[in-house]
Design an enzyme around this catalytic site. Structure first.
Site, PDB file in Angstrom:
ATOM      1  N   TRP A 102       0.833  -1.207   0.000  1.00 39.93           N
ATOM      2  CA  TRP A 102       0.000   0.000   0.000  1.00 39.93           C
ATOM      3  C   TRP A 102       0.862   1.249   0.000  1.00 39.93           C
ATOM      4  O   TRP A 102       0.544   2.242  -0.664  1.00 39.93           O
ATOM      5  CB  TRP A 102      -0.985  -0.007   1.165  1.00 39.93           C
ATOM      6  CG  TRP A 102      -2.061  -1.031   0.949  1.00 39.93           C
ATOM      7  CD1 TRP A 102      -2.267  -2.170   1.688  1.00 39.93           C
ATOM      8  CD2 TRP A 102      -3.057  -1.050  -0.095  1.00 39.93           C
ATOM      9  NE1 TRP A 102      -3.329  -2.880   1.168  1.00 39.93           N
ATOM     10  CE2 TRP A 102      -3.830  -2.221   0.080  1.00 39.93           C
ATOM     11  CE3 TRP A 102      -3.356  -0.200  -1.149  1.00 39.93           C
ATOM     12  CZ2 TRP A 102      -4.889  -2.550  -0.763  1.00 39.93           C
ATOM     13  CZ3 TRP A 102      -4.417  -0.521  -1.994  1.00 39.93           C
ATOM     14  CH2 TRP A 102      -5.169  -1.690  -1.794  1.00 39.93           C
ATOM     15  N   ASP A 187      -1.613   6.512   6.597  1.00 36.86           N
ATOM     16  CA  ASP A 187      -2.683   5.655   6.085  1.00 36.86           C
ATOM     17  C   ASP A 187      -2.973   4.597   7.152  1.00 36.86           C
ATOM     18  O   ASP A 187      -2.166   3.701   7.372  1.00 36.86           O
ATOM     19  CB  ASP A 187      -2.224   5.000   4.773  1.00 36.86           C
ATOM     20  CG  ASP A 187      -3.250   4.008   4.218  1.00 36.86           C
ATOM     21  OD1 ASP A 187      -4.333   3.843   4.822  1.00 36.86           O
ATOM     22  OD2 ASP A 187      -2.953   3.402   3.171  1.00 36.86           O
ATOM     23  N   LYS A 211     -12.488  -1.713   6.370  1.00 37.44           N
ATOM     24  CA  LYS A 211     -11.678  -2.663   7.128  1.00 37.44           C
ATOM     25  C   LYS A 211     -12.176  -2.755   8.566  1.00 37.44           C
ATOM     26  O   LYS A 211     -12.411  -3.831   9.075  1.00 37.44           O
ATOM     27  CB  LYS A 211     -10.195  -2.247   7.127  1.00 37.44           C
ATOM     28  CG  LYS A 211      -9.629  -1.896   5.751  1.00 37.44           C
ATOM     29  CD  LYS A 211      -9.353  -3.131   4.899  1.00 37.44           C
ATOM     30  CE  LYS A 211      -9.161  -2.822   3.420  1.00 37.44           C
ATOM     31  NZ  LYS A 211      -8.021  -2.012   3.051  1.00 37.44           N
TER      32      LYS A 211
HETATM   33  C1  PLP Z   1      -7.460  -1.450   1.711  1.00 40.01           C
HETATM   34  C2  PLP Z   1      -6.373  -0.476   1.841  1.00 40.01           C
HETATM   35  C3  PLP Z   1      -6.239   0.610   0.968  1.00 40.01           C
HETATM   36  C4  PLP Z   1      -7.140   0.816  -0.229  1.00 40.01           C
HETATM   37  O1  PLP Z   1      -8.421   1.120   0.130  1.00 40.01           O
HETATM   38  P1  PLP Z   1      -9.533   1.461  -0.986  1.00 40.01           P
HETATM   39  O2  PLP Z   1     -10.683   1.886  -0.148  1.00 40.01           O
HETATM   40  O3  PLP Z   1      -9.784   0.202  -1.746  1.00 40.01           O
HETATM   41  O4  PLP Z   1      -8.999   2.529  -1.848  1.00 40.01           O
HETATM   42  C5  PLP Z   1      -5.191   1.498   1.189  1.00 40.01           C
HETATM   43  N1  PLP Z   1      -4.345   1.342   2.215  1.00 40.01           N
HETATM   44  C6  PLP Z   1      -4.438   0.300   3.065  1.00 40.01           C
HETATM   45  C7  PLP Z   1      -3.461   0.178   4.180  1.00 40.01           C
HETATM   46  C8  PLP Z   1      -5.459  -0.637   2.905  1.00 40.01           C
HETATM   47  O5  PLP Z   1      -5.550  -1.673   3.753  1.00 40.01           O
END
Ligand code: PLP
Length: 375
Positions: A102, A187, A211
């Protein structure tokens, strides 16, 4: 009907209580004779839900007046582009620490934006080794390895690498990298709200809801008012963080049902005892899984360095891919789904977000023990 034991990495399990509440209120929300989805986003009934979701987030994380709480769209992936769009200017530099897939994506989007703005993106540190299918991330950098540009616009870090199972600050010995006075942008998509967090340390934290906090369609961003004010004004309004801060995340029509579900999840979280209770429950789940792995090192292998093993996404391998497939198949027979590792790395991944019941983890540990014994 028995509830499926859902270990998906995202979209992931939601608390049953939050779903039941939605079922009860679905066709007649707050005595209005319509669902919350059919209400105007400018009406009183919806506004109450919207405000409550923001207030619950502020309360759970103790977010002070220095930071805005925003509900945005486009996923964490859009934030990969939107953050540099707001914070980069001609001649400025953004720093990135990459500890997994990511982080790689965030870096690559920032590079595309930097090119347009005559700005620069600098890789402050990467812990990746190998290439292509062999590329692996198994550790967190030591503070001395992180080479931050003085006066960078921000330092971007991925708190929990969902695919590689690498997490900062699960262990106090692996804190987030620090950038001196450089604002930290994190993030937290896959480890937001699993424990308390001192939000004042960050310029911006963001998390896709699917998540750990609700359905897909919403990204929560907590951003300092200082960074909001610094944001560029020459990009389209819809991409300016300022626009959403000034309009309480109601500039355009938000995904109202998603916000409503986030509200339900946050209300459940509070009822469970808030973040301290969640942390205890999550640590226990992860500790059980890692202890089965570590007690059977001849059979299971977790590639990740101990101090940065994720509490949210536990990854491990079996001796062969056939045995991994057999484990996934046997788990399915027992009502457990979502255990296959990400296609880019293979293996097994167990996501143990807030809504994953400890009893599900117990059932999985039992199955793992059986497999290890069989050899
Ligand atoms: C799932 C995830 C993303 C991407 O999320 P989207 O909503 O699909 O854009 C980005 N960073 C991390 C750490 C993730 O687990």
């Amino acid at each position: 009907m028995a509830r499926t034991m859902n270990f998906n990495a995202g979209p992931a399990a939601l608390p049953l209580a939050a779903l039941e509440r939605a079922r009860q209120e679905l066709t007649d929300f707050a005595g209005s004779g319509m669902s919350v989805m059919e209400h105007s986003h400018r009406g009183k009934d919806y506004e109450k839900v919207h405000d409550e979701a923001i207030a619950l987030l502020r309360e759970l994380l103790d977010v002070r007046d220095t930071h805005e709480v925003l509900f945005l769209q486009g996923g964490a992936s859009q934030m990969f582009a939107q953050i540099p769009m707001n914070l980069l200017e001609e001649g400025s530099v953004a720093d990135y620490v990459v500890t997994g897939a990511w982080g790689e994506k965030a870096l690559s989007e920032a590079k595309a934006v930097a090119k347009l703005f005559d700005a620069d993106v600098h890789l402050a540190c990467s812990t990746g080794t190998g290439d292509g299918k062999e590329k692996s991330y198994v550790r967190a950098p030591l503070p001395s390895e992180v080479n931050v540009t003085p006066r960078a616009a921000y330092l971007h870090v991925t708190s929990n690498e969902t695919i590689h199972g690498v997490e900062f600050e699960a262990d106090a010995a692996r804190p987030f990298p620090q950038g001196g006075g450089v604002p930290l942008v994190v993030d937290m998509s896959s480890d937001f709200l699993w424990k308390k967090l001192d939000v004042s340390r960050f310029g911006l934290v963001y998390a896709g809801a699917q998540k750990n906090i609700g359905p897909s369609g919403i990204v929560v961003a907590i951003v300092s008012k200082e960074l909001v004010a610094k944001g560029r004004k020459d990009i389209p309004k819809i991409f300016q963080l300022r626009t959403h801060a000034e309009n309480k995340s109601l500039y355009n029509t938000p995904p109202t049902f998603g916000v409503y579900m986030v509200r339900n999840v946050l209300a459940w979280l509070k009822e469970q005892g808030g973040l301290p209770a969640m942390e205890a429950r999550n640590r226990q789940k992860a500790a059980k899984l890692y202890s089965v792995i570590d007690a059977n090192t001849g059979f299971f292998r977790c590639p990740v360095e101990k101090q940065i093993r994720s509490v949210m996404n536990v990854v491990f391998r079996l001796p062969s891919e056939q045995q991994e497939e057999a484990l996934v198949a046997e788990a399915k027979k027992r009502g457990m789904v979502g255990l296959k590792g990400h296609r880019s790395v293979g293996g097994i991944r167990v996501s143990t977000y807030n809504a994953v019941e400890p009893a599900w983890v117990d059932a999985l540990c039992e199955l793992m023990q059986e497999f290890a014994k069989r050899g």
